[in-house]
Design a protein around this motif. Structure first.
Motif, PDB file in Angstrom:
ATOM      1  N   THR A 134     -32.995 -18.762   8.564  1.00 29.02           N
ATOM      2  CA  THR A 134     -34.203 -17.948   8.438  1.00 29.02           C
ATOM      3  C   THR A 134     -35.247 -18.598   7.533  1.00 29.02           C
ATOM      4  O   THR A 134     -36.292 -18.007   7.293  1.00 29.02           O
ATOM      5  CB  THR A 134     -33.862 -16.545   7.897  1.00 29.02           C
ATOM      6  N   ASP A 135     -34.980 -19.813   7.064  1.00 30.69           N
ATOM      7  CA  ASP A 135     -35.920 -20.490   6.165  1.00 30.69           C
ATOM      8  C   ASP A 135     -37.291 -20.691   6.812  1.00 30.69           C
ATOM      9  O   ASP A 135     -38.309 -20.578   6.141  1.00 30.69           O
ATOM     10  CB  ASP A 135     -35.373 -21.842   5.727  1.00 30.69           C
ATOM     11  N   ALA A 136     -37.307 -20.996   8.098  1.00 34.64           N
ATOM     12  CA  ALA A 136     -38.563 -21.256   8.792  1.00 34.64           C
ATOM     13  C   ALA A 136     -39.025 -20.056   9.611  1.00 34.64           C
ATOM     14  O   ALA A 136     -39.947 -20.172  10.408  1.00 34.64           O
ATOM     15  CB  ALA A 136     -38.411 -22.478   9.693  1.00 34.64           C
ATOM     16  N   ALA A 137     -38.405 -18.906   9.431  1.00 33.87           N
ATOM     17  CA  ALA A 137     -38.760 -17.710  10.201  1.00 33.87           C
ATOM     18  C   ALA A 137     -40.157 -17.224   9.838  1.00 33.87           C
ATOM     19  O   ALA A 137     -40.656 -17.476   8.747  1.00 33.87           O
ATOM     20  CB  ALA A 137     -37.747 -16.596   9.941  1.00 33.87           C
ATOM     21  N   ILE A 138     -40.759 -16.526  10.763  1.00 29.89           N
ATOM     22  CA  ILE A 138     -42.050 -15.879  10.521  1.00 29.89           C
ATOM     23  C   ILE A 138     -41.750 -14.452  10.080  1.00 29.89           C
ATOM     24  O   ILE A 138     -41.243 -13.644  10.852  1.00 29.89           O
ATOM     25  CB  ILE A 138     -42.919 -15.884  11.799  1.00 29.89           C
ATOM     26  N   TRP A 139     -42.036 -14.168   8.810  1.00 31.04           N
ATOM     27  CA  TRP A 139     -41.718 -12.863   8.223  1.00 31.04           C
ATOM     28  C   TRP A 139     -42.948 -11.978   8.202  1.00 31.04           C
ATOM     29  O   TRP A 139     -44.051 -12.430   7.912  1.00 31.04           O
ATOM     30  CB  TRP A 139     -41.198 -13.047   6.800  1.00 31.04           C
ATOM     31  N   ARG A 140     -42.748 -10.703   8.498  1.00 28.81           N
ATOM     32  CA  ARG A 140     -43.840  -9.722   8.447  1.00 28.81           C
ATOM     33  C   ARG A 140     -43.442  -8.606   7.491  1.00 28.81           C
ATOM     34  O   ARG A 140     -42.373  -8.020   7.622  1.00 28.81           O
ATOM     35  CB  ARG A 140     -44.092  -9.141   9.833  1.00 28.81           C
ATOM     36  N   ARG A 141     -44.317  -8.324   6.557  1.00 28.54           N
ATOM     37  CA  ARG A 141     -44.068  -7.256   5.580  1.00 28.54           C
ATOM     38  C   ARG A 141     -44.411  -5.908   6.218  1.00 28.54           C
ATOM     39  O   ARG A 141     -45.357  -5.791   6.983  1.00 28.54           O
ATOM     40  CB  ARG A 141     -44.926  -7.471   4.346  1.00 28.54           C
ATOM     41  N   SER A 142     -43.674  -4.904   5.868  1.00 37.30           N
ATOM     42  CA  SER A 142     -43.912  -3.565   6.382  1.00 37.30           C
ATOM     43  C   SER A 142     -45.319  -3.097   6.035  1.00 37.30           C
ATOM     44  O   SER A 142     -45.806  -3.324   4.928  1.00 37.30           O
ATOM     45  CB  SER A 142     -42.893  -2.599   5.793  1.00 37.30           C
ATOM     46  N   SER A 143     -45.949  -2.425   6.981  1.00 36.30           N
ATOM     47  CA  SER A 143     -47.283  -1.876   6.730  1.00 36.30           C
ATOM     48  C   SER A 143     -47.230  -0.715   5.747  1.00 36.30           C
ATOM     49  O   SER A 143     -48.250  -0.272   5.229  1.00 36.30           O
ATOM     50  CB  SER A 143     -47.910  -1.414   8.042  1.00 36.30           C
ATOM     51  N   HIS A 144     -46.042  -0.217   5.447  1.00 39.65           N
ATOM     52  CA  HIS A 144     -45.880   0.894   4.509  1.00 39.65           C
ATOM     53  C   HIS A 144     -45.779   0.422   3.060  1.00 39.65           C
ATOM     54  O   HIS A 144     -45.610   1.238   2.158  1.00 39.65           O
ATOM     55  CB  HIS A 144     -44.640   1.720   4.866  1.00 39.65           C
ATOM     56  N   SER A 145     -45.892  -0.878   2.821  1.00 40.43           N
ATOM     57  CA  SER A 145     -45.757  -1.385   1.455  1.00 40.43           C
ATOM     58  C   SER A 145     -46.974  -1.043   0.605  1.00 40.43           C
ATOM     59  O   SER A 145     -46.889  -1.031  -0.605  1.00 40.43           O
ATOM     60  CB  SER A 145     -45.530  -2.895   1.456  1.00 40.43           C
ATOM     61  N   GLY A 146     -48.111  -0.805   1.236  1.00 35.92           N
ATOM     62  CA  GLY A 146     -49.307  -0.420   0.496  1.00 35.92           C
ATOM     63  C   GLY A 146     -49.797  -1.494  -0.455  1.00 35.92           C
ATOM     64  O   GLY A 146     -50.451  -1.198  -1.434  1.00 35.92           O
ATOM     65  N   GLY A 147     -49.478  -2.752  -0.190  1.00 30.45           N
ATOM     66  CA  GLY A 147     -49.919  -3.833  -1.052  1.00 30.45           C
ATOM     67  C   GLY A 147     -49.131  -3.976  -2.331  1.00 30.45           C
ATOM     68  O   GLY A 147     -49.444  -4.821  -3.166  1.00 30.45           O
ATOM     69  N   GLN A 148     -48.127  -3.160  -2.526  1.00 36.36           N
ATOM     70  CA  GLN A 148     -47.334  -3.208  -3.755  1.00 36.36           C
ATOM     71  C   GLN A 148     -46.345  -4.377  -3.763  1.00 36.36           C
ATOM     72  O   GLN A 148     -45.904  -4.818  -4.810  1.00 36.36           O
ATOM     73  CB  GLN A 148     -46.559  -1.900  -3.946  1.00 36.36           C
ATOM     74  N   GLY A 149     -45.955  -4.840  -2.583  1.00 34.83           N
ATOM     75  CA  GLY A 149     -45.003  -5.937  -2.508  1.00 34.83           C
ATOM     76  C   GLY A 149     -43.554  -5.498  -2.607  1.00 34.83           C
ATOM     77  O   GLY A 149     -42.652  -6.313  -2.552  1.00 34.83           O
ATOM     78  N   ASP A 150     -43.317  -4.211  -2.764  1.00 32.67           N
ATOM     79  CA  ASP A 150     -41.948  -3.690  -2.884  1.00 32.67           C
ATOM     80  C   ASP A 150     -41.509  -3.117  -1.541  1.00 32.67           C
ATOM     81  O   ASP A 150     -41.481  -1.909  -1.352  1.00 32.67           O
ATOM     82  CB  ASP A 150     -41.878  -2.595  -3.943  1.00 32.67           C
ATOM     83  N   CYS A 151     -41.199  -3.990  -0.618  1.00 32.67           N
ATOM     84  CA  CYS A 151     -40.903  -3.498   0.714  1.00 32.67           C
ATOM     85  C   CYS A 151     -39.991  -4.454   1.461  1.00 32.67           C
ATOM     86  O   CYS A 151     -39.603  -5.496   0.954  1.00 32.67           O
ATOM     87  CB  CYS A 151     -42.211  -3.328   1.477  1.00 32.67           C
ATOM     88  N   LEU A 152     -39.681  -4.081   2.687  1.00 28.47           N
ATOM     89  CA  LEU A 152     -38.892  -4.938   3.565  1.00 28.47           C
ATOM     90  C   LEU A 152     -39.783  -5.880   4.345  1.00 28.47           C
ATOM     91  O   LEU A 152     -40.934  -5.557   4.636  1.00 28.47           O
ATOM     92  CB  LEU A 152     -38.117  -4.082   4.581  1.00 28.47           C
ATOM     93  N   GLU A 153     -39.228  -7.009   4.683  1.00 31.56           N
ATOM     94  CA  GLU A 153     -39.880  -7.936   5.602  1.00 31.56           C
ATOM     95  C   GLU A 153     -38.943  -8.137   6.782  1.00 31.56           C
ATOM     96  O   GLU A 153     -37.724  -8.168   6.625  1.00 31.56           O
ATOM     97  CB  GLU A 153     -40.149  -9.282   4.930  1.00 31.56           C
TER      98      GLU A 153
END
Length: 64
Positions: free
Chosen positions: A8-27
């Motif tokens: 998964t080192d080269a995977a394209i990760w997407r952060r949840s839209s529910h993170s609200g910019g806090q960075g405390d979320c799932l990708e």
């Protein structure tokens, strides 16, 4: 029985839209067919939990 390691080192990760910019979320890794690898956005080098795409969809359906 052999166990394959999911790269998964080269995977394209997407952060949840529910993170609200806090960075405390799932990708979620978007580019691994049939699988839904997820990780903590605060610890990108940490563990990855891998779900099947169908199981992930069922999980998300039950959240709402």
């Amino acid at each position: 029985m052999s166990h394959a390691t999911l790269a998964t080192d080269a995977a394209i990760w997407r952060r949840s839209s529910h993170s609200g910019g806090q960075g405390d979320c799932l990708e979620l890794a978007l580019d691994i067919p049939a699988l839904a690898p997820v990780r903590d956005s605060k610890a990108p080098a940490g563990p990855v939990i891998v779900f099947g795409r169908d199981a992930w969809r069922v999980f998300l359906t039950h959240l709402g």
